[in-house]
Design an enzyme around this catalytic site. Structure first.
Site, PDB file in Angstrom:
ATOM      1  N   MET A  34       4.485  -7.808 -10.479  1.00 49.89           N
ATOM      2  CA  MET A  34       5.755  -7.381 -11.095  1.00 49.89           C
ATOM      3  C   MET A  34       6.728  -6.961  -9.990  1.00 49.89           C
ATOM      4  O   MET A  34       7.688  -6.226 -10.247  1.00 49.89           O
ATOM      5  CB  MET A  34       5.509  -6.248 -12.085  1.00 49.89           C
ATOM      6  N   GLY A  35       6.465  -7.382  -8.742  1.00 53.84           N
ATOM      7  CA  GLY A  35       7.358  -7.032  -7.639  1.00 53.84           C
ATOM      8  C   GLY A  35       7.119  -5.621  -7.155  1.00 53.84           C
ATOM      9  O   GLY A  35       6.051  -5.045  -7.385  1.00 53.84           O
ATOM     10  N   LEU A  37       6.636  -4.808  -4.105  1.00 52.26           N
ATOM     11  CA  LEU A  37       5.386  -5.116  -3.418  1.00 52.26           C
ATOM     12  C   LEU A  37       5.045  -4.070  -2.355  1.00 52.26           C
ATOM     13  O   LEU A  37       5.921  -3.519  -1.693  1.00 52.26           O
ATOM     14  CB  LEU A  37       5.480  -6.502  -2.762  1.00 52.26           C
ATOM     15  N   HIS A  41      -0.545  -5.448  -2.649  1.00 48.53           N
ATOM     16  CA  HIS A  41      -0.199  -6.812  -3.081  1.00 48.53           C
ATOM     17  C   HIS A  41      -0.381  -7.797  -1.924  1.00 48.53           C
ATOM     18  O   HIS A  41      -0.892  -8.902  -2.116  1.00 48.53           O
ATOM     19  CB  HIS A  41       1.274  -6.894  -3.505  1.00 48.53           C
ATOM     20  N   ARG A 191       4.199   2.441  -8.601  1.00 48.36           N
ATOM     21  CA  ARG A 191       4.696   3.652  -9.271  1.00 48.36           C
ATOM     22  C   ARG A 191       4.502   4.907  -8.413  1.00 48.36           C
ATOM     23  O   ARG A 191       5.031   5.961  -8.765  1.00 48.36           O
ATOM     24  CB  ARG A 191       3.995   3.832 -10.620  1.00 48.36           C
TER      25      ARG A 191
END
Ligand code: PAF
Length: 289
Positions: A34-35, A37, A41, A191
C-alpha cells in the site's frame, strides 16, 4: 546502471508489458504493497528479485480493507519517495492502479476465506481480511505472477493468502519474508510514523513481551501463564488498549490449549495493541524444545 522502474497505471498496459516478458520466458515476481515503503518492504522486493527475472511492485491503498472511521484518508501516500526507494533496490515495474481500475463499475465480487478471517485481528477489524483477500485475488489476476512475497509481520494475512491460493488453485508460489525490526525490536510498519517520540520509545514493549513469552513457552511454561505475563507487561508499558495476545497453531491459527506444549510442537505467538492512536501488531514463531 541504476534504472527507474516503469510506472504502469492501467491493467491493459500491464498485460501488454508482462506478455512480452512471458513470451521471452521470464518469470514474474510480485510484491503487493500500500506504499509508504520502508526497509521491511524493500527486503520483500529483494526476495522477489532473487526468485524471479522480472519484479512487479504494486502500490494501491485498498479502500475495501478499511472500515468507516479508520485511516483510509490519512494513510501516508508517498509515491515519489516510494519510487526512489524501489529504484535503489531494483524493481522493473511499479503498478499504480486507480480504485476504478481495481474495482471497475463498483464491482460486486468478493473473496472471503472463511473462519481464518474471523479470528485474532478479524475480531477487531471484521471487514479487514475480506478486503485483503479480495484485492490480493484481483492483483493476482492482473499480474499473474509466478511468485508473490508477503511479510511475516502480517502473519494472519500471509496464512489467509496461502489458504486462498490453495483453495482457488492460483499457480503462484507464496513466500513469507521475515519481519524487519528496528534496533530496539519494534517491527517496521508504515503506521509507526503515526507515533510521537514518547509513544515510539515505549512501543517496543510489544516485541519484548512476545519474545519473553515465546522463550518461556518454548522451555515448557504453560501457555496461559506466559500469555498472562505478556498481557501484564504490555499493559504496564502504557499501551492504551490490548486487543489480544494469543498463541496459536501456525497453520490454521487456532488457539493452543492453556498447558505446556509437547516437545517439538510448533506455535506462533501474536499480539495487537494500541499505542496512542496507533494500532501495532507483531508475531513470532517458535518450537517447544
Ligand atoms: O499488507 C499490505 O500492505 C496489504 O494488506 C496488501 C497485501 C498490499 C493488500 O492491500
Amino acid at each position: 546502471m541504476i534504472k527507474s522502474p516503469i510506472k504502469i497505471r492501467t491493467l491493459s498496459e500491464l498485460r501488454a508489458v508482462l506478455k512480452d516478458h512471458r513470451m521471452a520466458g521470464r518469470s514474474i515476481g510480485f510484491v503487493p504493497t500500500m506504499g509508504a515503503l520502508h526497509d521491511g518492504h524493500l527486503s520483500l522486493v529483494k526476495i522477489a528479485n532473487q526468485k524471479s527475472d522480472v519484479t512487479v511492485v504494486s502500490i494501491f491503498v485498498n479502500p475495501t480493507q478499511f472500515a468507516p472511521g479508520e485511516d483510509l484518508d490519512t494513510y501516508p501516500r508517498t509515491e515519489d519517495a516510494d519510487i526512489a526507494l524501489l529504484t535503489e533496490v531494483g524493481t522493473d515495474i511499479v503498478y499504480l492502479p486507480s480504485v476504478e481500475e481495481m474495482y471497475p463499475d463498483g464491482s460486486k465480487t468478493d473473496v472471503r476465506v472463511a473462519d481464518m478471517s474471523d479470528l485474532l485481528d478479524g475480531i477487531f477489524r471484521p471487514h479487514f481480511f475480506y478486503g485483503v483477500a479480495t484485492v490480493v485475488a484481483r492483483l493476482f489476476v492482473h499480474v499473474q505472477p509466478d511468485v508473490a512475497v508477503f511479510g511475516e509481520k502480517d502473519y494472519q494475512q500471509l496464512q489467509i493468502i496461502r489458504r486462498m491460493v490453495r483453495d482457488l488453485g492460483f499457480p503462484i508460489e507464496i513466500v513469507g519474508g521475515e519481519t524487519y525490526r528496528d534496533a530496539d525490536g519494534l517491527a517496521q510498519s508504515s503506521r509507526n510514523a503515526y507515533m510521537n517520540p514518547a509513544e515510539r520509545q515505549k512501543a517496543n514493549t510489544i516485541s519484548s513481551a512476545l519474545h519473553r513469552a515465546r522463550t518461556r513457552i518454548a522451555v515448557g511454561t504453560p501457555v496461559a501463564e506466559a500469555l498472562q505475563e505478556a498481557r501484564a507487561s504490555i499493559g504496564a508499558a502504557g499501551f492504551e488498549r490490548l486487543d489480544y495476545v494469543s498463541a496459536v497453531d501456525p497453520d490454521m491459527l487456532q488457539d493452543l490449549p492453556d498447558g505446556a506444549l509437547t516437545p517439538g510442537q510448533v506455535a506462533r505467538i501474536l499480539a495487537a495493541a494500541w499505542m496512542g492512536p496507533t494500532r501495532l501488531i507483531d508475531n513470532m514463531g517458535f518450537a517447544r524444545t
